[in-house]
Design a protein around this motif. Structure first.
Motif, mmCIF file in Angstrom:
data_model
loop_
_atom_site.group_PDB
_atom_site.id
_atom_site.type_symbol
_atom_site.label_atom_id
_atom_site.label_comp_id
_atom_site.label_asym_id
_atom_site.label_seq_id
_atom_site.Cartn_x
_atom_site.Cartn_y
_atom_site.Cartn_z
ATOM 1 N N GLY A 20 0.821 -1.336 0.162
ATOM 2 C CA GLY A 20 0.112 -0.081 -0.385
ATOM 3 C C GLY A 20 0.521 0.871 -0.323
ATOM 4 O O GLY A 20 0.053 2.405 -0.030
ATOM 5 N N LEU A 21 2.053 1.420 0.279
ATOM 6 C CA LEU A 21 2.779 2.384 0.293
ATOM 7 C C LEU A 21 3.424 2.564 -1.147
ATOM 8 O O LEU A 21 2.847 1.758 -2.332
ATOM 9 C CB LEU A 21 3.766 1.675 1.159
ATOM 10 N N ARG A 22 3.789 4.288 -1.348
ATOM 11 C CA ARG A 22 4.364 4.143 -2.374
ATOM 12 C C ARG A 22 5.250 3.651 -3.081
ATOM 13 O O ARG A 22 6.566 4.115 -1.666
ATOM 14 C CB ARG A 22 4.497 5.909 -2.887
ATOM 15 N N ALA A 23 5.745 3.105 -3.991
ATOM 16 C CA ALA A 23 7.748 2.290 -3.940
ATOM 17 C C ALA A 23 8.482 3.081 -3.479
ATOM 18 O O ALA A 23 8.902 2.453 -2.790
ATOM 19 C CB ALA A 23 6.960 2.802 -5.376
ATOM 20 N N SER A 36 19.715 -5.441 2.710
ATOM 21 C CA SER A 36 21.034 -4.750 1.730
ATOM 22 C C SER A 36 20.355 -4.233 0.249
ATOM 23 O O SER A 36 20.883 -3.856 0.136
ATOM 24 C CB SER A 36 22.048 -5.415 2.096
ATOM 25 N N THR A 37 19.085 -5.224 0.087
ATOM 26 C CA THR A 37 18.828 -4.979 -1.262
ATOM 27 C C THR A 37 17.408 -4.601 -1.324
ATOM 28 O O THR A 37 17.008 -5.842 -0.679
ATOM 29 C CB THR A 37 19.121 -5.973 -2.542
ATOM 30 N N VAL A 38 17.129 -3.970 -2.028
ATOM 31 C CA VAL A 38 15.657 -3.868 -2.480
ATOM 32 C C VAL A 38 14.961 -3.529 -4.037
ATOM 33 O O VAL A 38 16.178 -3.316 -4.574
ATOM 34 C CB VAL A 38 14.808 -2.597 -1.733
ATOM 35 N N ARG A 39 14.219 -5.339 -5.175
ATOM 36 C CA ARG A 39 13.907 -5.240 -5.875
ATOM 37 C C ARG A 39 12.590 -4.896 -6.278
ATOM 38 O O ARG A 39 11.862 -5.305 -5.451
ATOM 39 C CB ARG A 39 14.361 -5.864 -6.349
ATOM 40 N N VAL A 53 19.277 -13.865 1.015
ATOM 41 C CA VAL A 53 19.258 -13.021 2.400
ATOM 42 C C VAL A 53 19.465 -12.001 2.082
ATOM 43 O O VAL A 53 20.450 -11.219 1.122
ATOM 44 C CB VAL A 53 20.767 -13.498 3.050
ATOM 45 N N GLY A 54 18.660 -11.127 2.739
ATOM 46 C CA GLY A 54 19.056 -9.536 2.941
ATOM 47 C C GLY A 54 18.198 -8.808 1.883
ATOM 48 O O GLY A 54 18.006 -8.128 1.608
ATOM 49 N N ARG A 55 17.458 -9.283 1.073
ATOM 50 C CA ARG A 55 16.697 -8.791 0.064
ATOM 51 C C ARG A 55 15.201 -9.146 -0.042
ATOM 52 O O ARG A 55 14.680 -9.623 0.491
ATOM 53 C CB ARG A 55 17.301 -9.834 -1.489
ATOM 54 N N LEU A 56 14.163 -7.546 -0.242
ATOM 55 C CA LEU A 56 13.108 -6.977 -0.339
ATOM 56 C C LEU A 56 12.878 -7.149 -1.600
ATOM 57 O O LEU A 56 13.429 -6.472 -2.117
ATOM 58 C CB LEU A 56 12.461 -6.473 0.961
ATOM 59 N N ASN A 57 11.022 -7.738 -1.816
ATOM 60 C CA ASN A 57 11.335 -7.363 -3.217
ATOM 61 C C ASN A 57 9.774 -7.084 -3.341
ATOM 62 O O ASN A 57 9.090 -7.489 -2.745
ATOM 63 C CB ASN A 57 11.026 -9.047 -3.508
ATOM 64 N N PHE A 58 9.413 -6.259 -4.045
ATOM 65 C CA PHE A 58 8.058 -5.536 -3.919
ATOM 66 C C PHE A 58 7.503 -5.694 -5.734
ATOM 67 O O PHE A 58 8.557 -5.908 -6.893
ATOM 68 C CB PHE A 58 8.508 -3.768 -3.769
ATOM 69 N N ARG A 64 2.207 2.168 -5.951
ATOM 70 C CA ARG A 64 2.111 1.480 -5.232
ATOM 71 C C ARG A 64 2.834 -0.185 -5.242
ATOM 72 O O ARG A 64 2.813 -0.893 -5.831
ATOM 73 C CB ARG A 64 0.803 1.998 -4.562
ATOM 74 N N VAL A 65 2.651 -0.454 -3.509
ATOM 75 C CA VAL A 65 3.359 -1.916 -3.747
ATOM 76 C C VAL A 65 2.618 -2.251 -3.175
ATOM 77 O O VAL A 65 1.427 -2.338 -2.621
ATOM 78 C CB VAL A 65 4.252 -1.772 -2.228
ATOM 79 N N VAL A 66 1.897 -3.735 -4.208
ATOM 80 C CA VAL A 66 0.163 -4.010 -4.432
ATOM 81 C C VAL A 66 1.082 -6.104 -3.454
ATOM 82 O O VAL A 66 0.480 -6.632 -2.618
ATOM 83 C CB VAL A 66 -0.337 -4.636 -5.882
ATOM 84 N N ARG A 67 2.806 -6.087 -4.014
ATOM 85 C CA ARG A 67 2.676 -7.431 -2.687
ATOM 86 C C ARG A 67 4.752 -6.887 -2.168
ATOM 87 O O ARG A 67 4.692 -6.223 -2.735
ATOM 88 C CB ARG A 67 3.181 -8.743 -3.947
ATOM 89 N N ALA A 68 4.783 -7.675 -1.148
ATOM 90 C CA ALA A 68 6.242 -7.909 -0.429
ATOM 91 C C ALA A 68 6.594 -9.071 0.211
ATOM 92 O O ALA A 68 6.052 -9.429 0.283
ATOM 93 C CB ALA A 68 6.177 -6.680 -0.070
#
Length: 71
Positions: A20-23, A36-39, A53-58, A64-68
């Motif tokens: 729900g947050l803006r990208a 450490s990594t955001v994709r 490890v340490g990566r978060l995917n959006f 807007r982020v619809v899935r993470a």
């Protein structure tokens, strides 16, 4: 024999809190919380599925982020 390296600790953070947050806001918050990594990916993007490890995917639609998810 050499010991196996210990992977870095992953932030104790729930990916669901980014939905729900803006990208740009989500990416900044994730980095502040220690990821450490955001994709950011468009819906339906073809991606590799290896766990990092340490990566978060959006998944981002209409800025807007619809899935993470981790990894």
């Amino acid at each position: 024999m050499a010991s196996l390296p210990t992977p870095p600790a992953e932030p104790q953070d729930s990916p669901d809190g980014y939905v729900g947050l803006r990208a740009a806001q989500a990416e900044q918050l994730a980095r502040e919380r220690g990821w450490s990594t955001v994709r950011s990916l468009p819906p339906g993007a073809i991606i590799t599925l290896e766990y990092r490890v340490g990566r978060l995917n959006f998944e981002v639609a209409d800025d807007r982020v619809v899935r993470a998810w981790k990894g």
